[in-house]
Structures are given as C-alpha cells and as structure tokens.
Motif scaffolding. Sequence first.
Motif, short mmCIF file in Angstrom:
data_model
loop_
_atom_site.label_atom_id
_atom_site.label_comp_id
_atom_site.label_asym_id
_atom_site.label_seq_id
_atom_site.Cartn_x
_atom_site.Cartn_y
_atom_site.Cartn_z
N TRP A 118 0.85 -1.18 0.00
CA TRP A 118 0.00 0.00 0.00
C TRP A 118 0.89 1.23 0.00
CZ3 TRP A 118 0.70 -3.29 4.10
CH2 TRP A 118 1.28 -2.76 5.25
N SER A 119 0.27 2.37 -0.17
CA SER A 119 0.97 3.65 -0.11
C SER A 119 0.43 4.44 1.07
CB SER A 119 0.74 4.46 -1.39
OG SER A 119 1.28 3.79 -2.50
N VAL A 120 1.27 5.31 1.60
CA VAL A 120 0.85 6.19 2.69
C VAL A 120 1.45 7.57 2.43
CG1 VAL A 120 2.78 5.48 4.17
CG2 VAL A 120 0.73 6.47 5.21
N LEU A 121 0.67 8.59 2.71
CA LEU A 121 1.16 9.96 2.54
C LEU A 121 2.31 10.22 3.51
CD1 LEU A 121 -2.30 11.67 2.16
CD2 LEU A 121 -0.53 11.53 0.40
N SER A 127 -0.08 6.94 10.96
CA SER A 127 -0.26 5.70 10.18
C SER A 127 1.07 5.03 9.90
CB SER A 127 -1.00 6.00 8.87
OG SER A 127 -2.32 6.41 9.13
N ILE A 128 2.09 5.82 9.58
CA ILE A 128 3.41 5.25 9.31
C ILE A 128 3.91 4.50 10.55
CG2 ILE A 128 5.83 5.84 8.89
CD1 ILE A 128 4.72 8.15 7.06
N ALA A 129 3.78 5.11 11.71
CA ALA A 129 4.22 4.45 12.95
C ALA A 129 3.44 3.16 13.18
CB ALA A 129 4.07 5.40 14.13
N PHE A 130 2.13 3.20 12.93
CA PHE A 130 1.28 2.01 13.08
C PHE A 130 1.75 0.90 12.14
CE2 PHE A 130 -2.58 -0.06 11.25
CZ PHE A 130 -2.78 -0.98 12.27
N TYR A 131 1.95 1.22 10.86
CA TYR A 131 2.37 0.20 9.89
C TYR A 131 3.72 -0.39 10.26
CZ TYR A 131 -1.30 2.30 6.97
OH TYR A 131 -2.49 2.78 6.49
N GLU A 132 4.65 0.46 10.67
CA GLU A 132 5.97 -0.04 11.03
C GLU A 132 5.92 -0.90 12.28
OE1 GLU A 132 8.75 3.25 10.90
OE2 GLU A 132 8.66 3.29 8.70
N SER A 133 4.97 -0.61 13.20
CA SER A 133 4.83 -1.44 14.40
C SER A 133 4.38 -2.86 14.05
CB SER A 133 3.82 -0.81 15.38
OG SER A 133 2.48 -1.04 14.96
N GLY A 135 5.54 -4.41 11.36
CA GLY A 135 6.63 -5.01 10.61
C GLY A 135 6.71 -4.56 9.16
N ALA A 136 5.80 -3.68 8.74
CA ALA A 136 5.85 -3.16 7.36
C ALA A 136 7.04 -2.21 7.23
CB ALA A 136 4.56 -2.43 7.02
N ARG A 137 7.63 -2.20 6.05
CA ARG A 137 8.78 -1.34 5.80
C ARG A 137 8.55 -0.52 4.55
NH1 ARG A 137 9.14 -1.57 10.22
NH2 ARG A 137 10.35 -2.97 11.47
N PRO A 138 8.97 0.76 4.58
CA PRO A 138 8.80 1.61 3.39
C PRO A 138 9.70 1.14 2.26
CG PRO A 138 10.11 2.76 5.03
CD PRO A 138 9.65 1.46 5.66
N GLN A 139 9.23 1.36 1.06
CA GLN A 139 10.01 1.04 -0.14
C GLN A 139 10.57 2.35 -0.69
OE1 GLN A 139 10.32 -2.44 -1.15
NE2 GLN A 139 9.60 -2.36 0.96
N ASP A 140 11.55 2.92 0.01
CA ASP A 140 12.05 4.25 -0.33
C ASP A 140 12.74 4.34 -1.68
OD1 ASP A 140 12.97 3.23 2.44
OD2 ASP A 140 12.37 5.29 2.85
N GLU A 141 13.17 3.21 -2.20
CA GLU A 141 13.90 3.26 -3.46
C GLU A 141 12.98 3.40 -4.66
OE1 GLU A 141 13.38 -1.15 -2.47
OE2 GLU A 141 13.80 0.65 -1.35
#
Length: 157
Positions: A118-121, A127-133, A135-141
């Motif tokens: 998914w994408s997040v603003l 929401s970012i903190a929730f997703y990372e809690s 185990g989700a990781r951003p795809q910064d590349e």
Amino acid sequence: MIRTATPADIPVIHALVRELAEYEKAPDEANATEDQLHEALFGERPAAYAHIAVDDTTGEPVGFALWFLNFSTWRGVHGIYLEDLYVRPTARGAGHGKALLTELARICVERGYQRLEWSVLNWNTPSIAFYESLGARPQDEWTVYRLTDEALLTLGG
C-alpha cells in the motif's frame, strides 16, 4: 469484527471513502459514485474487494479496507494492493485497523500471495508508525508516478 463487504455496504463504503478524502485533505478529488463502487466491487467482472470493520458492541461499520490483486513478475504470483484503509477517528485505537490488515495478510497466506502493499502519505506519521509497528517497511527506493486528467488524455488519446 471484520467481515467481507456486501452490496448493502455500498452507501457506508462511499461515506467512508469521502471521510478518508477529508482526512487526506483532498475532498474534491474523491469523485467516485456509489454506482461506480458497486460496479467495481459487485459488477459482472469485479475488479476490487472490500472488508468492513464493525464495532463489536454496536455492530456499526467503523472502517474499511478496499483492495485489488496485483502481480509480481519476479515472484510469479499475485499479491494484494491495499487501495484504502480507513478507520473512523472515534474508533481508532480499538484494533480495527490491525484487524483489517490481519485479514488481508491471512488472505495472502491462504492463497499463496507473497505481497501485501500500500501507499501512505509522507505527512501521515501516525499511520506510518502504526504500519511499522506491524513489521511493514517503506520502499524508499521507488517513486510512484501517475498519469491522470489531461496528461492521461494526451498520451492515450
């Protein structure tokens, strides 16, 4: 409680989409109609799916997840792309968002899908903190690109 959406849920899904657009500071961009949502979810060739989070006490819908299948050529299998995840502010913190994501992860595991994406603003730090809690990781590349409106018409017309 999480349940699969039914055609009777279209009005509440539409309302939740509008609420999400308000939350994301883009109310004028959410132009989907109830008829369009019904066709996408329950028409002759459904292209999307939805789950509803309901309050355990009242049974009232408090959130939703709307998703569709994607495909990884590298892995050779489908995955789920989560288009929208939204829980009403009054119901946040009660586990509905986690329950929705858990249900989608369960579907992935059950069906052999290897990705839930998914994408997040960038400004949506709660929401970012929730997703990372979880185990989700951003795809910064990766950078998301989109063609819409005039650019899409120019290229495709």
